[in-house]
Design a protein around this motif. Sequence first.
Motif, PDB file in Angstrom:
ATOM      1  N   THR A   1      -1.682   9.222   3.536  1.00  0.00           N
ATOM      2  CA  THR A   1      -0.453   8.294   3.328  1.00  0.00           C
ATOM      3  C   THR A   1       0.653   8.888   4.040  1.00  0.00           C
ATOM      4  OG1 THR A   1      -1.410   7.886   1.143  1.00  0.00           O
ATOM      5  CG2 THR A   1       0.747   7.649   1.314  1.00  0.00           C
TER       6      THR A   1
ATOM      7  N   TRP B   1     -10.749   3.219  -3.010  1.00  0.00           N
ATOM      8  CA  TRP B   1      -9.546   2.719  -2.380  1.00  0.00           C
ATOM      9  C   TRP B   1      -9.373   1.291  -2.436  1.00  0.00           C
ATOM     10  CZ3 TRP B   1      -5.823   3.173   0.869  1.00  0.00           C
ATOM     11  CH2 TRP B   1      -5.540   2.082   1.758  1.00  0.00           C
ATOM     12  N   GLN B   2     -10.416   0.396  -2.862  1.00  0.00           N
ATOM     13  CA  GLN B   2      -9.958  -0.923  -3.098  1.00  0.00           C
ATOM     14  C   GLN B   2      -9.073  -1.180  -4.411  1.00  0.00           C
ATOM     15  OE1 GLN B   2     -13.952  -2.729  -4.000  1.00  0.00           O
ATOM     16  NE2 GLN B   2     -14.585  -2.669  -1.767  1.00  0.00           N
TER      17      GLN B   2
ATOM     18  N   GLN C   1      -5.340   0.414  -3.227  1.00  0.00           N
ATOM     19  CA  GLN C   1      -4.854  -0.500  -2.366  1.00  0.00           C
ATOM     20  C   GLN C   1      -4.169  -1.569  -3.016  1.00  0.00           C
ATOM     21  OE1 GLN C   1      -7.094  -2.974   0.144  1.00  0.00           O
ATOM     22  NE2 GLN C   1      -6.312  -2.557   2.121  1.00  0.00           N
TER      23      GLN C   1
ATOM     24  N   ARG D   1       0.138  -2.038  -3.264  1.00  0.00           N
ATOM     25  CA  ARG D   1       1.013  -3.052  -3.075  1.00  0.00           C
ATOM     26  C   ARG D   1       1.690  -3.549  -4.396  1.00  0.00           C
ATOM     27  NH1 ARG D   1      -3.836  -5.972   0.220  1.00  0.00           N
ATOM     28  NH2 ARG D   1      -3.296  -5.052   2.301  1.00  0.00           N
TER      29      ARG D   1
END
Length: 232
Positions: A9, A67-68, A71, A75
Amino acid sequence: MSSLFLMITITDRRSTDGFLQLYKSHGVTVSMRTVGSGTAVQETLSTLGLEKTEKAVLLAVVTAESWQKIQKDLRRKMQIDVPGTGIAFIVPLSSIGGKRALMFLTEHQPLTWKEESTLKDTRYELLLVVANQGYTGSIMDAARTAGAGGGTVIHAKGTGMEGAAAFLGVELVNEKELVLIVSRTSQKNTIMKAIMEGANPKAGAIVFSLPVTDTAGLRLMEEDETQPEAAL
């Protein structure tokens, strides 16, 4: 173990705590952070809505499932798609040195075991060693016994290291050093084992590898398979 990734990141330093809190809510409690600065020209900065401020670089090991979820929250909660907020991406890990290190890095995350990375046919690997500050010499001495020639050291700060003793049998301090070594894939396991077994135990070294899909500047290594590993 292709379900494991290194999550990277890059964001404004003022936003660091917000990102760390988000990751912690998804069980990602162990990470390293360092600082950097952008190199984009002003025209690009204006287009992307970025400012010439110091950046924070965060590194953490995540599972595919984590991660899914992360993510989506990047957002939704961090609005990472808004220009100037930052970027986050993942790189597949091909291996981690030792079951204890694996369990420590993924303690609060769901982990599905799979075969090693599908990129295992790559000719080179990037070994990333996370260690307590001040033990770079011990780590490189151990790595050289297995054929490594040199490495690059980056200073960083660790977070979520409080539970290290239970997994690794050593206290990990906040001040960290990241040692990057490029290795031939055929020698990767030997070098990783040498670091795990030969480095000073007080280093608290954690080592994992990432597949290198292409290179430039390693011509001598390609021409002479007996040449020592290159420094990154």
